[in-house]
Design a protein around this motif. Structure first.
Motif, mmCIF file in Angstrom:
data_model
loop_
_atom_site.group_PDB
_atom_site.id
_atom_site.type_symbol
_atom_site.label_atom_id
_atom_site.label_comp_id
_atom_site.label_asym_id
_atom_site.label_seq_id
_atom_site.Cartn_x
_atom_site.Cartn_y
_atom_site.Cartn_z
ATOM 1 N N LYS A 102 -0.962 2.208 -11.257
ATOM 2 C CA LYS A 102 -1.272 2.655 -9.962
ATOM 3 C C LYS A 102 -0.560 1.510 -8.810
ATOM 4 O O LYS A 102 -0.426 0.653 -8.967
ATOM 5 N N ARG A 103 0.052 2.568 -7.895
ATOM 6 C CA ARG A 103 0.680 2.088 -7.099
ATOM 7 C C ARG A 103 -0.142 2.216 -5.771
ATOM 8 O O ARG A 103 -0.452 3.165 -5.252
ATOM 9 N N TYR A 104 -0.357 1.050 -4.821
ATOM 10 C CA TYR A 104 -1.257 1.109 -3.669
ATOM 11 C C TYR A 104 -0.493 0.762 -2.613
ATOM 12 O O TYR A 104 0.566 -0.019 -2.734
ATOM 13 N N LYS A 105 -0.946 1.400 -1.280
ATOM 14 C CA LYS A 105 -0.605 0.718 -0.046
ATOM 15 C C LYS A 105 -1.778 0.460 0.491
ATOM 16 O O LYS A 105 -2.891 0.972 0.444
ATOM 17 N N ILE A 106 -2.071 -1.004 0.962
ATOM 18 C CA ILE A 106 -3.170 -1.534 1.248
ATOM 19 C C ILE A 106 -3.130 -1.701 2.787
ATOM 20 O O ILE A 106 -2.267 -2.632 3.091
ATOM 21 N N ILE A 107 -3.858 -1.222 3.753
ATOM 22 C CA ILE A 107 -4.234 -1.538 4.667
ATOM 23 C C ILE A 107 -5.074 -2.797 5.059
ATOM 24 O O ILE A 107 -6.302 -2.521 4.647
ATOM 25 N N MET A 108 -4.660 -4.021 5.124
ATOM 26 C CA MET A 108 -5.417 -5.043 5.280
ATOM 27 C C MET A 108 -6.602 -5.097 6.345
ATOM 28 O O MET A 108 -6.357 -4.575 7.657
ATOM 29 N N LEU A 109 -7.800 -5.511 6.110
ATOM 30 C CA LEU A 109 -8.995 -5.446 6.937
ATOM 31 C C LEU A 109 -9.419 -7.097 7.370
ATOM 32 O O LEU A 109 -8.847 -7.697 6.447
ATOM 33 N N ASN A 110 -9.995 -7.064 8.449
ATOM 34 C CA ASN A 110 -10.425 -8.451 8.878
ATOM 35 C C ASN A 110 -11.278 -8.911 7.798
ATOM 36 O O ASN A 110 -12.195 -8.123 7.081
ATOM 37 N N GLY A 111 -11.275 -10.025 7.339
ATOM 38 C CA GLY A 111 -12.245 -10.780 6.363
ATOM 39 C C GLY A 111 -11.343 -10.661 4.870
ATOM 40 O O GLY A 111 -11.984 -11.073 4.156
ATOM 41 N N GLY A 112 -10.154 -10.177 4.935
ATOM 42 C CA GLY A 112 -9.489 -10.505 3.609
ATOM 43 C C GLY A 112 -9.456 -9.168 2.672
ATOM 44 O O GLY A 112 -8.681 -9.306 1.741
ATOM 45 N N THR A 113 -10.307 -8.189 3.058
ATOM 46 C CA THR A 113 -10.340 -7.158 2.217
ATOM 47 C C THR A 113 -9.322 -5.933 2.635
ATOM 48 O O THR A 113 -8.659 -6.232 3.660
ATOM 49 N N GLY A 114 -9.289 -4.833 1.867
ATOM 50 C CA GLY A 114 -8.125 -4.049 1.900
ATOM 51 C C GLY A 114 -8.681 -2.469 1.934
ATOM 52 O O GLY A 114 -9.774 -2.172 1.038
ATOM 53 N N LEU A 115 -7.881 -1.496 2.826
ATOM 54 C CA LEU A 115 -8.296 -0.150 2.683
ATOM 55 C C LEU A 115 -7.086 0.186 1.586
ATOM 56 O O LEU A 115 -5.876 0.436 2.044
ATOM 57 N N PHE A 116 -7.459 0.823 0.300
ATOM 58 C CA PHE A 116 -6.672 1.070 -0.552
ATOM 59 C C PHE A 116 -6.138 2.563 -0.875
ATOM 60 O O PHE A 116 -7.112 3.456 -0.746
ATOM 61 N N LEU A 117 -5.072 2.979 -0.642
ATOM 62 C CA LEU A 117 -4.370 4.310 -0.478
ATOM 63 C C LEU A 117 -3.476 4.358 -1.577
ATOM 64 O O LEU A 117 -2.653 3.426 -1.735
#
Length: 190
Positions: A102-117
């Protein structure tokens, strides 16, 4: 606007709303739905590649047994009947390992989590265009919510908020200077 992604075992959808992104994911473990506010999205985007270590080691094990079997046949001249099975399984599991990466682009969010696409579903250009739309919606949201001057509030606080908008790429340096001059913020601070 809705953006959908699909792989062999997963489906994801992202709906851009006025105040954030409504996300839905479905895979073998179940469904999940969550909301990401534009305020939580940072300017950082990471690339990540996930591979199944378990499949890698299984493939490696079958490959080792295949190589040992071939070497044994060459050295002794004996015919090992299950050798074909080991070679075929190496190829099948190795192919499945390659497909399951799996190859992801991760838009980082406040708090260190991310939105995975998924980086390349349906293709990388379409994913990049969607990410640009996310940031366009985000800029508009931040401008609508925070791009103003309240003359009754503390000038330092107002300037701090406007500088934050500048750092978040929601406004330009020129817009910051124009609104500061308009309301004479920099002079009120001195």
């Amino acid at each position: 606007m809705e953006f959908k992604q699909k792989t062999l075992f997963e489906k994801r959808s992202f709906v851009l709303k006025n105040n954030g992104i409504q996300c839905h994911a479905k895979d073998a473990s179940g469904d999940s739905e969550y909301f990401v506010s534009y305020e939580d999205i940072t300017q950082n985007i990471r690339n990540q590649y996930d591979k199944s270590a378990r499949l890698f080691y299984i493939t490696l094990s079958f490959a080792v047994f295949s190589v040992i079997g071939v070497a044994y046949e060459i050295i002794t001249g004996a015919n090992i009947r299950p050798l074909g099975f080991w070679i075929i399984m190496t190829v099948i599991i190795g192919a499945f390992y390659q497909i399951s990466k799996k190859r992801y682009k991760i838009i980082m969010l406040n708090g260190g989590t991310g939105l995975f696409l998924f980086k390349n579903k349906p293709n990388e250009n379409t994913v990049n265009a969607f990410i640009e739309k996310i940031y366009k919606y985000r800029r508009q949201y931040l401008r609508d919510q925070y791009f103003y001057i309240d003359p009754h509030k503390d000038s330092a606080g107002e300037l701090k908020r406007l500088n934050w908008l500048l750092n978040e790429n929601a406004i330009t340096e020129q817009e910051l200077q124009e609104i500061s001059k308009k309301f004479d913020i920099s002079n009120r601070l001195n």
